[in-house]
Write an enzyme that holds these catalytic residues in place. Structure first.
Site, mmCIF file in Angstrom:
data_model
loop_
_atom_site.group_PDB
_atom_site.id
_atom_site.type_symbol
_atom_site.label_atom_id
_atom_site.label_comp_id
_atom_site.label_asym_id
_atom_site.label_seq_id
_atom_site.Cartn_x
_atom_site.Cartn_y
_atom_site.Cartn_z
ATOM 1 N N HIS A 77 1.065 -1.212 0.111
ATOM 2 C CA HIS A 77 0.069 0.048 -0.001
ATOM 3 C C HIS A 77 1.000 1.362 0.015
ATOM 4 C CE1 HIS A 77 0.388 1.126 4.204
ATOM 5 N NE2 HIS A 77 0.769 -0.161 4.284
ATOM 6 N N ASP A 193 6.125 2.090 6.475
ATOM 7 C CA ASP A 193 4.987 1.281 6.311
ATOM 8 C C ASP A 193 4.080 2.193 5.318
ATOM 9 O OD1 ASP A 193 2.419 0.064 6.649
ATOM 10 O OD2 ASP A 193 2.494 0.869 8.746
ATOM 11 N N GLU A 227 -5.192 0.981 2.764
ATOM 12 C CA GLU A 227 -4.819 0.044 3.726
ATOM 13 C C GLU A 227 -4.995 0.603 5.066
ATOM 14 O OE1 GLU A 227 -2.429 -2.530 6.276
ATOM 15 O OE2 GLU A 227 -2.338 -0.322 6.089
ATOM 16 N N GLU A 228 -4.717 1.807 5.489
ATOM 17 C CA GLU A 228 -4.453 2.038 6.755
ATOM 18 C C GLU A 228 -5.741 2.366 7.361
ATOM 19 O OE1 GLU A 228 -1.979 1.975 8.495
ATOM 20 O OE2 GLU A 228 -0.212 2.539 7.438
ATOM 21 N N ASP A 248 4.178 -6.092 3.270
ATOM 22 C CA ASP A 248 4.116 -4.829 4.334
ATOM 23 C C ASP A 248 5.273 -4.714 4.992
ATOM 24 O OD1 ASP A 248 2.851 -2.958 5.931
ATOM 25 O OD2 ASP A 248 1.016 -3.431 5.289
ATOM 26 N N HIS A 328 4.362 3.032 12.990
ATOM 27 C CA HIS A 328 3.499 4.272 13.278
ATOM 28 C C HIS A 328 4.132 5.360 13.796
ATOM 29 C CE1 HIS A 328 -0.703 2.243 12.024
ATOM 30 N NE2 HIS A 328 0.378 2.117 11.059
#
Length: 350
Positions: A77, A193, A227-228, A248, A328
């Site tokens: 993603h 990510d 995706e998130e 990922d 994150h």
């Protein structure tokens, strides 16, 4: 022969990291993917891979291969965490609402960009309210999206002045990635990510094309942009796909074996176990090819391929990625992890 293979892997690793760097320069919080997907389409065309934009705004590519009835779908993603303007305050500052799992603690004192719906871009900084230490002697306040705000780098001090700039509720707020690649091979940035693995997928496609490799099974790639927020991989799974992977990030942290130098193979996450058959085969391929790997369980993780599975597709599913620390947040990986992830994909296809 082994040295030649390693040199070739190193070349594609450098390409993957460079592509990740370029992707990281493009703001793309979940749902705002037009610029990043345009870049992907151009790069895929440049390396000779057929690709198209999906209705949802992602990019679907055909890496080639023979058996279309036993195809493999690789998903990464290009959407990131971010925020939106929730409210324009009376003092001209912005209250935010997060997009994806962006945490206010990780946004504090970060430069950001406000993207208006008429195409203007304004710079700002995300700060704690009353952020001056010489004024506020209580810095113990809990960081929440209610206690944080964006100061726009324009001479505004009222709601009306902010609106006059063209800023409104629902405008995206994008945070500075601060990408750095060190001489020792570490890759540091927000949003590794999953733009690091998007670079790896581009490298895998380039490797197949340049070396005129035609896998025995058809291989597709889907670069998603939701995706998130949970539904990136819920569409664009062609007929004939029997197996799908999320490419990922691998998590690095206490209680886990994976390091930033390895490829992570996930056996189970918050959505339950991944296909035992796929995980077993990944481990077998890694061992046969001296690929540095770790198998871990991620209790707080979800992936694109689980959305593909939840959409009703009858597939076997797996999840791999280079080890990434501080997920994150301000994330860190290493070129070794990129190389091992790239090699696992290519050796699996062989």
């Amino acid at each position: 022969m082994e040295n030649q293979k390693n040199r070739k892997s190193d070349i594609y690793t450098e390409y993957a990291v460079e592509q990740a760097r370029r992707l990281l320069e493009i703001d793309s919080p979940s749902g705002y993917g037009k610029n990043v997907t345009q870049y992907l389409l151009k790069e895929l065309e440049r390396i000779g891979i057929k690709a198209e934009r999906t209705n949802k705004g992602g990019v679907f590519a055909d890496f080639g291969g023979e058996d279309c009835s036993d195809a493999l779908l690789l998903e990464s993603h290009c959407d990131t965490l971010g925020a939106m303007v929730h409210q324009i305050k009376e003092n001209g500052r912005l209250k935010l609402t997060p997009v994806g799992g962006m945490r206010p603690e990780n946004a504090e004192a970060e430069n950001c960009r406000i993207l208006t719906k008429d195409g203007k871009i304004y710079e700002g900084t995300c700060q704690l309210t009353n952020a001056s230490v010489h004024v506020n002697d209580d810095y113990t306040v809990k960081r929440t999206w209610d206690s944080m705000e964006v100061l726009i780098d324009e001479p505004v001090s009222s709601k009306e002045e902010v609106k006059a700039l063209g800023i409104m509720n629902g405008d995206y707020v994008c945070f500075e990635p601060r990408t750095r690649v060190t001489q020792s091979g570490y890759i540091k940035s927000r949003f590794l990510d999953d733009k690091l693995s998007a670079g790896i997928l581009l490298a895998a496609g380039k490797y197949l094309k340049e070396n005129q490799i035609v896998p025995k099974r058809r291989v597709y790639a889907h670069f998603t942009i939701f995706e998130e927020v949970g539904h990136g991989g819920a569409a664009s799974c062609p007929a004939g796909v029997t197996e799908a992977w999320s490419v990922d990030m691998g998590c690095v942290g206490e209680g886990l074996e994976c390091t930033e130098h390895q490829v992570s193979i996930c056996a189970k996450d918050s959505g339950g176990p991944y296909s035992y058959e796929v995980v077993r085969r990944m481990v077998e391929v890694a061992r046969q090819n001296n690929i540095d790997f770790a198998v871990d369980i991620y209790p707080h993780y979800g992936s694109d391929v689980e959305a593909t599975l939840s959409a009703g597709n009858d597939i076997r599913h797996g999840l791999i990625g280079p080890g990434v620390y501080a997920s994150h947040g301000y994330e860190r990986s290493h070129k070794d992890g990129v190389k091992n992830t790239f090699r696992l994909i290519c050796c699996y296809l062989d």
